[in-house]
Design a protein around this motif. Structure first.
Motif, PDB file in Angstrom:
ATOM      1  N   PHE A 144      -6.689  -5.121  -9.465  1.00  0.00           N
ATOM      2  CA  PHE A 144      -5.680  -6.122  -9.132  1.00  0.00           C
ATOM      3  C   PHE A 144      -5.610  -6.267  -7.494  1.00  0.00           C
ATOM      4  CE2 PHE A 144      -3.223  -7.104 -13.147  1.00  0.00           C
ATOM      5  CZ  PHE A 144      -4.462  -7.160 -13.908  1.00  0.00           C
ATOM      6  N   GLU A 145      -5.881  -5.373  -6.845  1.00  0.00           N
ATOM      7  CA  GLU A 145      -5.655  -5.473  -5.414  1.00  0.00           C
ATOM      8  C   GLU A 145      -6.060  -6.713  -4.805  1.00  0.00           C
ATOM      9  OE1 GLU A 145      -6.984  -1.858  -2.967  1.00  0.00           O
ATOM     10  OE2 GLU A 145      -6.495  -2.977  -1.047  1.00  0.00           O
ATOM     11  N   LYS A 146      -7.403  -7.317  -5.073  1.00  0.00           N
ATOM     12  CA  LYS A 146      -7.660  -8.266  -4.756  1.00  0.00           C
ATOM     13  C   LYS A 146      -6.906  -9.476  -4.894  1.00  0.00           C
ATOM     14  CE  LYS A 146     -11.549 -11.304  -6.428  1.00  0.00           C
ATOM     15  NZ  LYS A 146     -10.941 -11.613  -7.734  1.00  0.00           N
ATOM     16  N   THR A 147      -6.389  -9.702  -6.029  1.00  0.00           N
ATOM     17  CA  THR A 147      -5.363 -10.514  -6.738  1.00  0.00           C
ATOM     18  C   THR A 147      -4.056 -10.576  -5.650  1.00  0.00           C
ATOM     19  OG1 THR A 147      -5.996 -10.463  -8.765  1.00  0.00           O
ATOM     20  CG2 THR A 147      -3.795 -11.538  -8.446  1.00  0.00           C
ATOM     21  N   LEU A 148      -3.730  -9.534  -5.282  1.00  0.00           N
ATOM     22  CA  LEU A 148      -2.640  -9.350  -4.230  1.00  0.00           C
ATOM     23  C   LEU A 148      -2.933  -9.610  -3.079  1.00  0.00           C
ATOM     24  CD1 LEU A 148      -0.981  -5.763  -5.588  1.00  0.00           C
ATOM     25  CD2 LEU A 148       0.244  -8.189  -5.148  1.00  0.00           C
ATOM     26  N   LYS A 149      -4.003  -9.406  -2.457  1.00  0.00           N
ATOM     27  CA  LYS A 149      -4.689  -9.885  -1.053  1.00  0.00           C
ATOM     28  C   LYS A 149      -4.625 -11.440  -1.208  1.00  0.00           C
ATOM     29  CE  LYS A 149      -6.188  -6.899   1.559  1.00  0.00           C
ATOM     30  NZ  LYS A 149      -5.383  -6.634   2.744  1.00  0.00           N
ATOM     31  N   GLU A 150      -4.889 -12.025  -2.174  1.00  0.00           N
ATOM     32  CA  GLU A 150      -4.980 -13.605  -2.501  1.00  0.00           C
ATOM     33  C   GLU A 150      -3.654 -14.052  -2.294  1.00  0.00           C
ATOM     34  OE1 GLU A 150      -6.659 -15.271  -5.956  1.00  0.00           O
ATOM     35  OE2 GLU A 150      -5.965 -17.253  -5.503  1.00  0.00           O
ATOM     36  N   ALA A 151      -2.645 -13.318  -2.977  1.00  0.00           N
ATOM     37  CA  ALA A 151      -1.144 -13.737  -3.087  1.00  0.00           C
ATOM     38  C   ALA A 151      -0.728 -13.827  -1.627  1.00  0.00           C
ATOM     39  CB  ALA A 151      -0.654 -12.823  -4.013  1.00  0.00           C
ATOM     40  N   LEU A 152      -1.258 -12.577  -0.828  1.00  0.00           N
ATOM     41  CA  LEU A 152      -0.526 -12.612   0.580  1.00  0.00           C
ATOM     42  C   LEU A 152      -1.027 -13.938   1.591  1.00  0.00           C
ATOM     43  CD1 LEU A 152      -1.011  -8.843   1.438  1.00  0.00           C
ATOM     44  CD2 LEU A 152       1.184 -10.290   1.321  1.00  0.00           C
ATOM     45  N   THR A 153      -2.036 -14.502   1.136  1.00  0.00           N
ATOM     46  CA  THR A 153      -2.471 -15.584   2.105  1.00  0.00           C
ATOM     47  C   THR A 153      -1.667 -16.781   1.977  1.00  0.00           C
ATOM     48  OG1 THR A 153      -4.020 -16.844   0.300  1.00  0.00           O
ATOM     49  CG2 THR A 153      -4.743 -15.088   1.552  1.00  0.00           C
ATOM     50  N   TYR A 154      -0.787 -16.829   0.910  1.00  0.00           N
ATOM     51  CA  TYR A 154       0.224 -17.893   0.892  1.00  0.00           C
ATOM     52  C   TYR A 154       1.300 -17.820   1.888  1.00  0.00           C
ATOM     53  CZ  TYR A 154      -2.206 -19.558  -3.372  1.00  0.00           C
ATOM     54  OH  TYR A 154      -3.063 -20.141  -4.337  1.00  0.00           O
ATOM     55  N   GLY A 155       1.302 -16.563   2.722  1.00  0.00           N
ATOM     56  CA  GLY A 155       2.322 -16.510   3.733  1.00  0.00           C
ATOM     57  C   GLY A 155       3.440 -15.561   3.321  1.00  0.00           C
ATOM     58  N   LEU A 156       3.096 -14.522   2.665  1.00  0.00           N
ATOM     59  CA  LEU A 156       4.220 -13.682   2.189  1.00  0.00           C
ATOM     60  C   LEU A 156       4.055 -12.418   2.803  1.00  0.00           C
ATOM     61  CD1 LEU A 156       3.377 -13.515  -1.712  1.00  0.00           C
ATOM     62  CD2 LEU A 156       4.472 -15.344  -0.324  1.00  0.00           C
ATOM     63  N   ASP A 157       4.923 -11.349   2.972  1.00  0.00           N
ATOM     64  CA  ASP A 157       5.272 -10.552   3.999  1.00  0.00           C
ATOM     65  C   ASP A 157       4.798  -8.963   3.293  1.00  0.00           C
ATOM     66  OD1 ASP A 157       6.767 -12.077   5.900  1.00  0.00           O
ATOM     67  OD2 ASP A 157       7.965 -12.274   4.134  1.00  0.00           O
ATOM     68  N   SER A 158       4.809  -8.788   2.205  1.00  0.00           N
ATOM     69  CA  SER A 158       4.128  -7.586   1.889  1.00  0.00           C
ATOM     70  C   SER A 158       3.738  -7.498   0.381  1.00  0.00           C
ATOM     71  CB  SER A 158       5.371  -6.391   2.089  1.00  0.00           C
ATOM     72  OG  SER A 158       6.452  -6.902   1.292  1.00  0.00           O
ATOM     73  N   ALA A 159       3.048  -6.580   0.034  1.00  0.00           N
ATOM     74  CA  ALA A 159       2.633  -6.516  -1.309  1.00  0.00           C
ATOM     75  C   ALA A 159       2.350  -5.244  -1.783  1.00  0.00           C
ATOM     76  CB  ALA A 159       1.469  -7.263  -1.281  1.00  0.00           C
ATOM     77  N   TYR A 160       3.005  -5.158  -3.305  1.00  0.00           N
ATOM     78  CA  TYR A 160       2.934  -3.856  -3.772  1.00  0.00           C
ATOM     79  C   TYR A 160       2.257  -3.726  -5.203  1.00  0.00           C
ATOM     80  CZ  TYR A 160       6.901  -3.050  -1.003  1.00  0.00           C
ATOM     81  OH  TYR A 160       7.882  -2.839  -0.035  1.00  0.00           O
ATOM     82  N   LEU A 161       1.124  -2.875  -5.344  1.00  0.00           N
ATOM     83  CA  LEU A 161       0.290  -2.677  -6.364  1.00  0.00           C
ATOM     84  C   LEU A 161       0.940  -1.460  -7.030  1.00  0.00           C
ATOM     85  CD1 LEU A 161      -1.957  -3.383  -8.281  1.00  0.00           C
ATOM     86  CD2 LEU A 161      -3.604  -2.177  -6.869  1.00  0.00           C
ATOM     87  N   ILE A 162       1.289  -1.540  -8.494  1.00  0.00           N
ATOM     88  CA  ILE A 162       1.960  -0.632  -9.021  1.00  0.00           C
ATOM     89  C   ILE A 162       0.663  -0.087 -10.376  1.00  0.00           C
ATOM     90  CG2 ILE A 162       4.001   0.311 -10.719  1.00  0.00           C
ATOM     91  CD1 ILE A 162       4.557  -0.857  -7.750  1.00  0.00           C
ATOM     92  N   SER A 163       0.345   1.028  -9.686  1.00  0.00           N
ATOM     93  CA  SER A 163      -0.920   1.257 -10.691  1.00  0.00           C
ATOM     94  C   SER A 163      -1.159   2.943 -11.074  1.00  0.00           C
ATOM     95  CB  SER A 163      -2.063   0.822  -9.834  1.00  0.00           C
ATOM     96  OG  SER A 163      -3.275   1.126 -10.540  1.00  0.00           O
ATOM     97  N   ASP A 164      -1.211   3.308 -12.218  1.00  0.00           N
ATOM     98  CA  ASP A 164      -1.429   4.537 -12.628  1.00  0.00           C
ATOM     99  C   ASP A 164      -2.048   4.642 -13.902  1.00  0.00           C
ATOM    100  OD1 ASP A 164       0.547   7.536 -11.650  1.00  0.00           O
ATOM    101  OD2 ASP A 164      -0.684   7.377 -13.812  1.00  0.00           O
ATOM    102  N   LYS A 165      -2.909   5.543 -13.982  1.00  0.00           N
ATOM    103  CA  LYS A 165      -3.728   5.762 -15.436  1.00  0.00           C
ATOM    104  C   LYS A 165      -2.614   5.444 -16.569  1.00  0.00           C
ATOM    105  CE  LYS A 165      -8.097   7.109 -14.547  1.00  0.00           C
ATOM    106  NZ  LYS A 165      -8.676   8.181 -13.426  1.00  0.00           N
ATOM    107  N   LEU A 166      -1.537   6.228 -16.156  1.00  0.00           N
ATOM    108  CA  LEU A 166      -0.592   6.440 -17.510  1.00  0.00           C
ATOM    109  C   LEU A 166       0.170   5.323 -17.593  1.00  0.00           C
ATOM    110  CD1 LEU A 166       1.208   9.909 -16.637  1.00  0.00           C
ATOM    111  CD2 LEU A 166      -0.464   9.316 -18.781  1.00  0.00           C
ATOM    112  N   PHE A 167      -0.064   4.175 -16.881  1.00  0.00           N
ATOM    113  CA  PHE A 167       0.804   2.880 -17.287  1.00  0.00           C
ATOM    114  C   PHE A 167       0.026   2.013 -18.287  1.00  0.00           C
ATOM    115  CE2 PHE A 167       2.456   2.846 -12.705  1.00  0.00           C
ATOM    116  CZ  PHE A 167       3.547   3.724 -13.233  1.00  0.00           C
TER     117      PHE A 167
END
Lengths: 264, 331
Positions: free
Chosen positions: A67-90
């Motif tokens: 999903f990192e790729k999707t967050l990278k894309e989201a940032l291109t809209y002019g956002l300031d920071s991005a958090y990927l919440i990821s864990d196998k247990l999720f």
């Protein structure tokens, strides 16, 4: 003012095609995209940032590392920071567990004034996670919103929340969570400048090691209250009767069918 | 949590002014069947202030009991006071199943309440049954896969679900049925988290109440341009049909979203559904496949819409529909 936008990656379903034998989706060329309603949430956040001084926007998503790729894309809209919440247990979390994990992550990000979400994801279409995050954070919510207006003091917003036969105008105290529909705006094409800026913003990745407050009994497959126990193909093919002939012949037969069905 | 402490099926009653919604009766219909199978009571729960609707109807349509909570803060729907009130009632009476309508209110309220009660919620169930162990079997289409998925909430109570309109049918009302009304009281204290209702706007919806329609003529990209919609309007007025639409032409702005059938639109179940120039994306098929009789007109013989159609016409709608209109108007 701090805004947090929650997004989800969904399969690109506008160009889906079916395997004609069993009507399943042909997945061989399905891409992951930002859920369309979440794009409206991003756009709304960016419009608020353009309107007022000192607005920062963080985007957050829970999902696998891809999903990192999707967050990278989201940032291109002019956002300031991005958090990927990821864990196998999720993995395997239902809406209850997902909302719990996202709410704990938002608490870890810190103070916020407004959380924006899309009204639902086009792959699950439950529309539950937004309200469940709001309940976890004990903040007010408004769902299916098509307009947001700020009060002068920036502590209160006025929103229009769509209903079956119109809409309700609500006054909501911040901090609050709002889910938006596609009527609220038309998402822009990211500018070259913002897209370049986004390249320099690192994606912040958090797992259970960082999110120590998460109660492991409330997450993942085992912690989710709902369990998917079976998946079956649902489309039994109908015995379709085809009518053919010249347009006149077709209409004659169609007319007879409509007559039999008491339409005429 | 001791699951044995939770008994009975509850339906959340939605109403406007003095009229109970049709969907409520549909929920009572399926609720009654589940309650009979479990041999438990079916109850309606109604929140409001000076409630004017005829509560006896809830008994006629299958309810054994009515839980009624009257409070001035519940006069119009607001998320937090409604959640507080239902949380109170659920914790006091402990139903094993709580069914809410998948309406704008139900969809706002159900997840908030499920989260408060720390239980599971399944949206938009289309088939329900009781398993051998007494669990509620919750089936729904998985939109992304075109499968039916079966969901259980085995360790949490109540098992919460939402249901869209026109999925289940009400039982025939029995005017002799009666039951017990339990009046509840609860102190609700306004807090910062309560939204304020400034205005409730009802919009003129043209003739777009497609969920009530017996006949729907539905149109998709095959219509080519918005100017051609006149053809569909003409056909629909000939046979007294409502107009439905696929997502693509709603997204293009050719027709208002009130007409949209499918995933992000409305589920419809008319007696006759005529799909004109609709290829049948999964989004659309989900919203209309339960129609009693489906006629599909499409140029592409491979269009998936034919797979759910009773009558398939492979042809050009611009050739067929005008002739049909002529025939319908001449008689």
């Amino acid at each position: 003012m701090k805004i947090i936008v929650c997004i989800k990656q969904v399969p690109e379903t506008n160009n889906i095609d079916f395997n004609p034998s069993d009507l399943t989706i042909n997945r061989s060329h399905v891409n992951g995209i930002i859920n369309p309603f979440d794009l409206n949430a991003i756009e709304e956040a960016v419009r608020i940032k353009e309107k007022f001084d000192d607005v920062t926007i963080s985007v957050i998503s829970m999902g696998p590392p891809s999903f990192e790729k999707t967050l990278k894309e989201a940032l291109t809209y002019g956002l300031d920071s991005a958090y990927l919440i990821s864990d196998k247990l999720f993995a395997g979390s239902d809406t209850f567990s997902t909302a719990y994990i996202l709410a704990e992550s938002i608490k870890a990000i810190g103070d916020f004034d407004l959380i924006l979400c899309g009204k639902h994801a086009i792959d699950g279409e439950t529309g539950q996670v937004g309200s469940e995050i709001a309940e976890n954070l004990k903040i007010p919510q408004a769902t299916n919103v098509k307009k947001i207006e700020f009060h002068e003091n920036k502590k209160i917003i006025k929103v229009e929340s769509d209903t079956e036969n119109g809409y309700r105008v609500l006054e909501v105290k911040l901090p609050a969570l709002i889910t938006v529909n596609k009527e609220i705006n038309v998402p822009r094409i990211p500018s070259f400048k913002d897209a370049r800026k986004a390249l320099k913003i690192p994606i912040i990745k958090w797992d259970l090691g960082k999110l120590k407050n998460i109660d492991k009994t409330k997450i993942g497959l085992t912690g989710s209250p709902t369990k998917v126990v079976n998946i079956e193909k649902f489309q039994k093919k109908k015995d379709t009767k085809f009518i053919s002939g010249t347009p006149n012949e077709i209409v004659n037969e169609l007319y007879q069918i409509l007559k039999d069905k008491h339409v005429v | 949590m001791n699951l044995e402490d939770y008994k009975g099926i509850w339906i959340f009653v939605e109403y406007t002014e003095d009229k109970i919604s049709e969907l409520t009766f549909e929920l009572l219909g399926i609720g009654r069947r589940l309650a009979d199978k479990l041999k438990v009571e079916l109850s309606s729960v109604i929140l409001g202030h000076n409630i004017k609707c005829d509560l006896n109807l809830l008994f006629h349509y299958g309810s054994d009991k009515i839980y009624k909570l009257d409070n001035k803060h519940l006069e119009v729907y607001r998320t937090i006071p409604f959640t507080d009130a239902l949380e109170y009632l659920v914790n006091k009476y402990r139903p094993e199943v709580l069914i809410l309508p998948a309406t704008s209110i139900g969809k706002d309220l159900a997840p908030r309440l499920a989260c408060r009660l720390e239980t599971g919620l399944s949206a938009d169930c289309t088939e329900l049954d009781i398993g051998p162990d007494g669990n509620l079997i919750q089936k729904k289409p998985s939109y992304s896969e075109n499968d039916y998925i079966t969901i259980l909430t085995p360790n949490h109570r109540p098992q919460m679900i939402t249901i869209r309109s026109k999925i289940f049918t009400p039982q025939t009302p029995d005017p002799n049925r009666t039951g017990k009304i339990i009046e509840e009281h609860l102190e609700l204290n306004e807090s910062e988290n309560w939204t304020k209702i400034l205005e409730i706007i009802e919009e003129d919806q043209e003739d777009a109440n497609i969920q009530e329609a017996e006949i729907i003529v539905s149109v998709g990209r095959g219509i080519k341009k918005p100017e051609n919609l006149g053809l569909i309007k003409k056909l629909s007025s000939c046979i007294n049909a409502s107009i439905g639409a696929s997502r693509s032409i709603v997204d293009l702005g050719w027709i208002s979203h009130y007409h949209q059938v499918g995933l992000t639109g409305k589920t419809v179940k008319p007696k006759i559904y005529i799909a004109c120039g609709i290829s049948g994306a999964v989004h659309h098929i989900i919203g209309m496949k339960s129609s009693d009789f489906i006629i599909a007109i499409n140029k592409d013989p491979e269009a998936p819409i034919f797979q759910v159609a009773d009558i398939g016409i492979i042809g050009d709608l611009f050739e067929i529909i005008p002739i049909l209109i002529d025939k319908l108007t001449i008689k």
